[in-house]
Design a protein around this motif. Structure first.
Motif, short mmCIF file in Angstrom:
data_model
loop_
_atom_site.label_atom_id
_atom_site.label_comp_id
_atom_site.label_asym_id
_atom_site.label_seq_id
_atom_site.Cartn_x
_atom_site.Cartn_y
_atom_site.Cartn_z
N ALA A 124 3.52 1.33 8.23
CA ALA A 124 2.25 0.70 8.85
C ALA A 124 0.99 0.05 8.61
N LEU A 125 0.78 -0.40 7.54
CA LEU A 125 -0.53 -0.99 6.98
C LEU A 125 -1.83 -1.23 7.86
N ARG A 126 -2.60 -0.61 8.42
CA ARG A 126 -3.34 -0.75 9.23
C ARG A 126 -4.63 -0.80 8.55
N CYS A 127 -5.85 -1.94 9.50
CA CYS A 127 -7.07 -2.37 8.17
C CYS A 127 -8.10 -1.95 9.01
N THR A 128 -9.27 -2.22 8.21
CA THR A 128 -10.21 -2.20 8.56
C THR A 128 -10.75 -2.20 10.07
N ASP A 129 -10.37 -3.06 11.08
CA ASP A 129 -10.85 -3.77 11.72
C ASP A 129 -9.80 -3.56 12.53
N GLY A 130 -9.26 -2.51 12.26
CA GLY A 130 -7.77 -2.29 13.52
C GLY A 130 -6.35 -3.30 13.34
N ALA A 131 -6.42 -3.99 12.68
CA ALA A 131 -5.59 -5.04 13.22
C ALA A 131 -4.81 -4.00 12.14
N PHE A 132 -3.30 -4.15 12.62
CA PHE A 132 -1.65 -3.97 11.49
C PHE A 132 -1.27 -5.33 11.08
N VAL A 133 -0.67 -4.86 9.83
CA VAL A 133 -0.31 -6.35 8.93
C VAL A 133 0.87 -6.24 9.05
N LEU A 134 2.12 -7.06 9.23
CA LEU A 134 3.72 -7.45 9.14
C LEU A 134 3.89 -8.88 8.64
N GLY A 135 4.88 -9.13 8.54
CA GLY A 135 5.54 -9.57 7.44
C GLY A 135 6.76 -10.34 8.20
N SER B 173 -10.96 -5.86 5.01
CA SER B 173 -10.62 -6.41 6.62
C SER B 173 -9.11 -6.85 6.99
N GLY B 174 -8.17 -7.56 8.26
CA GLY B 174 -6.82 -7.89 8.56
C GLY B 174 -7.41 -8.90 7.71
N GLU B 175 -7.79 -10.05 7.79
CA GLU B 175 -7.96 -11.38 7.26
C GLU B 175 -8.30 -11.55 5.81
N ALA B 176 -8.85 -9.98 5.30
CA ALA B 176 -8.71 -10.31 3.68
C ALA B 176 -6.94 -9.78 2.87
N VAL B 177 -6.84 -8.99 3.92
CA VAL B 177 -5.31 -8.73 3.52
C VAL B 177 -4.56 -9.77 3.53
N ARG B 178 -4.54 -10.57 4.12
CA ARG B 178 -3.82 -11.63 4.65
C ARG B 178 -3.39 -12.53 3.62
N GLU B 179 -5.15 -13.30 2.89
CA GLU B 179 -5.28 -13.80 2.16
C GLU B 179 -4.95 -13.72 0.34
N ARG B 180 -4.64 -11.78 0.38
CA ARG B 180 -4.89 -11.16 -0.40
C ARG B 180 -3.05 -10.90 -0.90
N ILE B 181 -1.99 -10.66 0.34
CA ILE B 181 -1.03 -11.22 0.14
C ILE B 181 -0.35 -12.85 0.29
N GLU B 182 -0.91 -13.55 0.93
CA GLU B 182 -0.30 -14.40 0.95
C GLU B 182 -0.59 -15.41 -0.24
N ALA B 183 -1.41 -15.03 -1.25
CA ALA B 183 -1.60 -15.18 -2.61
C ALA B 183 -0.57 -15.02 -3.86
N ASP B 184 0.04 -13.49 -3.40
CA ASP B 184 0.81 -12.84 -3.94
C ASP B 184 2.24 -13.38 -3.50
N LEU B 185 2.38 -13.72 -2.92
CA LEU B 185 3.69 -14.76 -2.37
C LEU B 185 3.66 -16.08 -3.00
N ALA B 186 3.23 -16.57 -3.04
CA ALA B 186 3.16 -17.82 -3.40
C ALA B 186 2.92 -17.51 -5.07
N ALA B 187 3.05 -16.35 -5.29
CA ALA B 187 2.81 -16.20 -6.90
C ALA B 187 4.14 -16.11 -7.96
N GLN B 188 5.48 -15.76 -5.91
CA GLN B 188 6.11 -14.78 -6.71
C GLN B 188 7.51 -16.44 -7.35
N ARG B 189 8.61 -16.47 -7.44
CA ARG B 189 9.45 -17.70 -7.48
C ARG B 189 10.24 -17.21 -6.20
#
Length: 233
Positions: free
Chosen positions: A96-107, A183-199
């Motif tokens: 349960a990944l939780r960010c500094t602004d209280g957002a949970f991250v789900l996929g 923050s939630g938005e920063a984490v989402r940007e980070r993960i989305e960049a990683d997903l874009a690089a995966q085959r």
């Protein structure tokens, strides 16, 4: 399915034992046919080996169970047919990944997976790579699944010491809070960049869920998410 019961525990004792699943043996032909149908719908799934549980017990702040090895096709048929063997459960870890602004991250699972379109915390039914010294290493499973699905590695977040085990009968979701200093938005940007690089990434989208900063009152939200997509694979 039982009404979910939440147990807060500090230790997991999940022993792997040799056991032949009568359901899988007795219905092998039906299971094979069912999996062939699923492969036609979702060609990317494969019949690997997974670990399911038996004999769950919550006592003294500890969750204990015995696990056995089976094939993914048998697990999938058991799940899709409404859990015909009630003595078995799917017991898996969730981060349960939780960010500094209280957002949970789900996929959101990608269309090529067995759980296409479902949204939940990084997780996965344990497999043979999760066995350590004859036991199922759920903390290690969560770390591995989180890195595979999001690119976030151990050391980039802090893990709470305890687990919230959501028990429904056919499943036990072992949820651990993971706190990331972004923050939630920063984490989402980070993960989305990683997903874009995966085959072929497992996830097709990242969702942020916001609520109270106190984990315990937030548990009903966790239960809702768990029930919507409870059998992570």
């Amino acid at each position: 399915m039982k009404v979910p019961v939440i147990h807060r525990v500090g230790a997991l004792d999940l022993v792997v034992e040799p056991w032949t699943w009568p359901f899988a043996e007795a219905r092998r032909a039906e299971i094979s046919a069912h999996f062939a149908d699923k492969r036609r719908e979702t060609p990317a799934i494969w019949n690997g080996r997974v670990l399911l549980g038996r004999n769950p017990e919550f006592s003294g702040g500890r969750f204990s169970a015995s696990y056995f090895e089976t094939d993914f096709a048998s697990f999938l048929a058991w799940r899709d047919w409404g859990f015909p063997d009630p003595s078995v459960f799917n017991g898996f870890g969730m981060g349960a990944l939780r960010c500094t602004d209280g957002a949970f991250v789900l996929g959101e699972m990608g269309p090529h997976t067995a759980n296409a379109g479902r949204i939940y915390f990084p997780s996965g039914t344990p497999d043979l790579d999760d066995i350590r010294d004859g036991r199922v290493d759920i903390p290690g499973s969560v770390t591995r699944e989180l890195e595979e699905e999001t690119g976030l590695a151990a050391g980039e977040y802090e893990s709470d010491p305890h687990w919230y085990c959501v028990y429904t009968g056919p499943a036990v979701a072992m949820i651990r809070m993971l706190r990331v200093n972004m923050s939630g938005e920063a984490v989402r940007e980070r993960i989305e960049a990683d997903l874009a690089a995966q085959r072929q990434p497992e996830l097709s989208a990242i969702h942020l869920v916001r609520g109270t900063r106190d984990f315990t009152p937030a548990m009903p939200r966790f239960v809702t998410v768990f029930l919507e997509a409870q059998f992570a694979t």
